[in-house]
Design an enzyme around this catalytic site. Structure first.
Site, PDB file in Angstrom:
ATOM      1  N   CYS A 119       0.859  -1.192   0.000  1.00 51.86           N
ATOM      2  CA  CYS A 119       0.000   0.000   0.000  1.00 51.86           C
ATOM      3  C   CYS A 119       0.894   1.240   0.000  1.00 51.86           C
ATOM      4  O   CYS A 119       2.083   1.150   0.291  1.00 51.86           O
ATOM      5  CB  CYS A 119      -0.913   0.021   1.222  1.00 51.86           C
ATOM      6  SG  CYS A 119      -2.267   1.219   1.052  1.00 51.86           S
ATOM      7  N   CYS A 121      -0.105   4.207   1.689  1.00 53.52           N
ATOM      8  CA  CYS A 121      -0.487   5.207   2.697  1.00 53.52           C
ATOM      9  C   CYS A 121       0.575   5.462   3.764  1.00 53.52           C
ATOM     10  O   CYS A 121       0.651   6.557   4.307  1.00 53.52           O
ATOM     11  CB  CYS A 121      -1.828   4.859   3.335  1.00 53.52           C
ATOM     12  SG  CYS A 121      -1.822   3.334   4.283  1.00 53.52           S
ATOM     13  N   LYS A 194     -12.545  -4.756   1.928  1.00 54.65           N
ATOM     14  CA  LYS A 194     -11.980  -3.890   2.968  1.00 54.65           C
ATOM     15  C   LYS A 194     -12.865  -2.663   3.119  1.00 54.65           C
ATOM     16  O   LYS A 194     -13.037  -1.900   2.172  1.00 54.65           O
ATOM     17  CB  LYS A 194     -10.554  -3.501   2.576  1.00 54.65           C
ATOM     18  CG  LYS A 194      -9.922  -2.535   3.569  1.00 54.65           C
ATOM     19  CD  LYS A 194      -8.457  -2.303   3.278  1.00 54.65           C
ATOM     20  CE  LYS A 194      -7.875  -1.293   4.233  1.00 54.65           C
ATOM     21  NZ  LYS A 194      -6.467  -1.031   4.012  1.00 54.65           N
ATOM     22  N   ARG A 204      -3.407   3.530  12.362  1.00 55.71           N
ATOM     23  CA  ARG A 204      -2.949   4.769  11.712  1.00 55.71           C
ATOM     24  C   ARG A 204      -2.036   5.558  12.629  1.00 55.71           C
ATOM     25  O   ARG A 204      -1.149   6.272  12.179  1.00 55.71           O
ATOM     26  CB  ARG A 204      -4.148   5.584  11.232  1.00 55.71           C
ATOM     27  CG  ARG A 204      -4.825   4.855  10.071  1.00 55.71           C
ATOM     28  CD  ARG A 204      -5.988   5.602   9.484  1.00 55.71           C
ATOM     29  NE  ARG A 204      -6.699   4.728   8.550  1.00 55.71           N
ATOM     30  CZ  ARG A 204      -7.898   4.987   8.063  1.00 55.71           C
ATOM     31  NH1 ARG A 204      -8.527   6.093   8.422  1.00 55.71           N
ATOM     32  NH2 ARG A 204      -8.472   4.142   7.232  1.00 55.71           N
ATOM     33  N   GLU A 232     -16.450  -7.198  -5.073  1.00 60.06           N
ATOM     34  CA  GLU A 232     -15.001  -7.014  -4.875  1.00 60.06           C
ATOM     35  C   GLU A 232     -14.281  -8.372  -4.800  1.00 60.06           C
ATOM     36  O   GLU A 232     -13.232  -8.559  -5.409  1.00 60.06           O
ATOM     37  CB  GLU A 232     -14.733  -6.235  -3.581  1.00 60.06           C
ATOM     38  CG  GLU A 232     -15.017  -4.750  -3.676  1.00 60.06           C
ATOM     39  CD  GLU A 232     -13.935  -3.994  -4.449  1.00 60.06           C
ATOM     40  OE1 GLU A 232     -12.988  -4.623  -4.950  1.00 60.06           O
ATOM     41  OE2 GLU A 232     -14.064  -2.760  -4.555  1.00 60.06           O
ATOM     42  N   LYS A 247     -11.868  -7.570   5.939  1.00 61.37           N
ATOM     43  CA  LYS A 247     -11.282  -6.720   6.974  1.00 61.37           C
ATOM     44  C   LYS A 247     -12.176  -5.527   7.245  1.00 61.37           C
ATOM     45  O   LYS A 247     -12.632  -4.910   6.287  1.00 61.37           O
ATOM     46  CB  LYS A 247      -9.923  -6.275   6.450  1.00 61.37           C
ATOM     47  CG  LYS A 247      -9.209  -5.285   7.299  1.00 61.37           C
ATOM     48  CD  LYS A 247      -7.908  -4.927   6.650  1.00 61.37           C
ATOM     49  CE  LYS A 247      -7.376  -3.734   7.376  1.00 61.37           C
ATOM     50  NZ  LYS A 247      -6.539  -2.909   6.615  1.00 61.37           N
ATOM     51  N   TYR A 312      -3.277  -9.496  15.990  1.00 59.95           N
ATOM     52  CA  TYR A 312      -2.192  -9.032  16.858  1.00 59.95           C
ATOM     53  C   TYR A 312      -2.062  -9.946  18.080  1.00 59.95           C
ATOM     54  O   TYR A 312      -1.122  -9.835  18.835  1.00 59.95           O
ATOM     55  CB  TYR A 312      -2.442  -7.580  17.275  1.00 59.95           C
ATOM     56  CG  TYR A 312      -2.480  -6.652  16.078  1.00 59.95           C
ATOM     57  CD1 TYR A 312      -1.296  -6.207  15.486  1.00 59.95           C
ATOM     58  CD2 TYR A 312      -3.690  -6.264  15.496  1.00 59.95           C
ATOM     59  CE1 TYR A 312      -1.316  -5.392  14.367  1.00 59.95           C
ATOM     60  CE2 TYR A 312      -3.731  -5.453  14.374  1.00 59.95           C
ATOM     61  CZ  TYR A 312      -2.547  -5.022  13.807  1.00 59.95           C
ATOM     62  OH  TYR A 312      -2.564  -4.233  12.693  1.00 59.95           O
TER      63      TYR A 312
HETATM   64  C1  PBG Z   1      -2.892   0.031   4.729  1.00 60.10           C
HETATM   65  C2  PBG Z   1      -3.508  -0.775   5.807  1.00 60.10           C
HETATM   66  C3  PBG Z   1      -4.305  -0.368   6.890  1.00 60.10           C
HETATM   67  C4  PBG Z   1      -4.496  -1.508   7.667  1.00 60.10           C
HETATM   68  C5  PBG Z   1      -3.878  -2.570   7.034  1.00 60.10           C
HETATM   69  N1  PBG Z   1      -3.277  -2.093   5.866  1.00 60.10           N
HETATM   70  C6  PBG Z   1      -4.800   0.959   7.273  1.00 60.10           C
HETATM   71  C7  PBG Z   1      -5.810   1.658   6.493  1.00 60.10           C
HETATM   72  O1  PBG Z   1      -6.322   1.163   5.487  1.00 60.10           O
HETATM   73  O2  PBG Z   1      -6.082   2.796   6.869  1.00 60.10           O
HETATM   74  C8  PBG Z   1      -5.245  -1.555   8.961  1.00 60.10           C
HETATM   75  C9  PBG Z   1      -4.800  -2.627   9.908  1.00 60.10           C
HETATM   76  C10 PBG Z   1      -5.275  -2.441  11.297  1.00 60.10           C
HETATM   77  O3  PBG Z   1      -6.042  -1.529  11.627  1.00 60.10           O
HETATM   78  O4  PBG Z   1      -4.869  -3.268  12.116  1.00 60.10           O
HETATM   79  N2  PBG Z   1      -3.794   0.596   3.843  1.00 60.10           N
END
Ligand code: PBG
Length: 327
Positions: A119, A121, A194, A204, A232, A247, A312
């Site tokens: 990703c 981000c 997602k 985040r 999706e 997710k 986790y």
């Molecule tokens: C990256 C990503 C995110 C998570 C996994 N990959 C954050 C998001 O989409 O903002 C979230 C994982 C978590 O909250 O444990 N895009």
């Protein structure tokens, strides 16, 4: 009482309850998400995720060995770079944080299976999951960067890649790119279903990846929708996804069962940071029994149809499985 059906008969002893158990849980289904950061000698606790840390590469092998010893065979790596820019160039840098971590991890602890989150981000200065055109995330321009990122992970040693950006067409773009480079056998686990979720809040903070403006609703899914999630999932299978992920997990188990019935690839569910934080916080207050809740949450994901569980709590769960408290 003249009862013919007495469901309680099969609940009469632990032996019987275990005999008729419908969901079996195995440590090989667990994936542990792990954060790596630049620098040396640091293991920083994530404030909203007590017990979870951001590791520098030198301290990573110790954690990986601990996981391997506990029987957790797979990890999902997330990178936290020092430097962010508009194009998220750290994501596909050969010397990016995930790439460095992979090389070291594969050398030091080769017995683990390494999956990477693909990703933008964590690497973009604006915190969005793709490159921008004005204030919009430019889908098609992002695809090439995601493919480059996936390829650089695989070249650094990733066993599997997991795109989490929610751009349209990214599974195909990544598949084509990996195939062209000769990585035909590297699987893709797609974060296909997602949702735009407040459950990612603590992540985040951990990854310093909150969007600088706006939100992720133009690419992550509206949580009111089920049929859209099916679309999706099916689209990603067509594009070549080997595993489909849902997710978050806990509030989306309907999607886990539905996707499980509709696709013929393995299904994964990700119990995200907010789920972990809620359990931790309530346990700390003494309001719930953490271990029992963790077991119940895990069993519910497998009962819904998942074959793979990202959590986790993977290491603790492995211990609970060993102790026979869940299984
Ligand atoms: C990256 C990503 C995110 C998570 C996994 N990959 C954050 C998001 O989409 O903002 C979230 C994982 C978590 O909250 O444990 N895009």
């Amino acid at each position: 009482m003249d009862l013919i059906q007495r469901p309680r008969r099969l609940r009469g002893s632990e032996t019987l309850r275990k005999m008729v158990r419908e969901t079996r849980i195995d440590k090989s289904s667990l994936i542990y998400p792990l954060f790596v950061q630049e620098g040396t000698g640091r293991k920083d606790e994530i404030p909203s995720m007590e017990g979870q840390y951001r590791y520098t590469v030198d301290l990573l092998p110790r954690k990986l060995e601990e996981l391997a010893d506990a029987g957790v065979g797979s990890v999902m790596l997330f990178g936290i770079p020092d430097h962010k820019d508009e194009a998220g160039s750290g994501a596909y840098d050969e010397n990016g944080i995930v790439q460095k971590a992979l090389r070291e991890a594969k050398k030091q602890v080769p017995e683990l299976y390494y999956i990477t989150d693909v990703c933008m981000c964590e690497y973009t200065s604006h915190g969005h999951c793709g490159v921008l055109c004005g204030h919009e995330v430019d889908n098609d321009a992002t695809l090439e960067l995601l493919a480059k990122t996936a390829l650089s992970h695989v070249e650094a040693g990733a066993d599997m890649v997991a795109p989490s950006d929610m751009m349209d067409g990214r599974v195909r773009a990544i598949r084509e790119c990996l195939d062209r480079a000769g990585h035909k056998e590297t699987p893709i686990m797609s974060y296909a279903v997602k949702y735009a979720s407040a459950f990612y809040g603590p992540f985040r903070e951990a990854a310093d990846s909150a969007p600088a403006f706006g939100d992720r609703k133009s690419y992550q899914m509206d949580f009111h929708n089920r049929r859209e999630g099916m679309k999706e999932a099916l689209t990603d299978v067509e594009e070549g996804a080997d595993i489909i992920m849902i997710k978050p997990a806990m509030s989306y188990l309907d999607m886990v069962s539905e996707v499980y019935k509709a696709v013929h690839v393995p299904v994964a569910a990700y119990s995200v940071s907010g789920e972990y934080a809620m359990v931790k916080a309530a346990a700390k207050m003494g309001w719930i029994e953490e271990d029992r809740i963790v077991c119940e949450m895990a069993a519910s994901v497998f009962r819904a149809g998942a074959q793979i569980y990202l959590t986790y709590y993977a290491q603790e769960l492995a211990g609970y499985i060993d102790e026979g408290r869940i299984g």
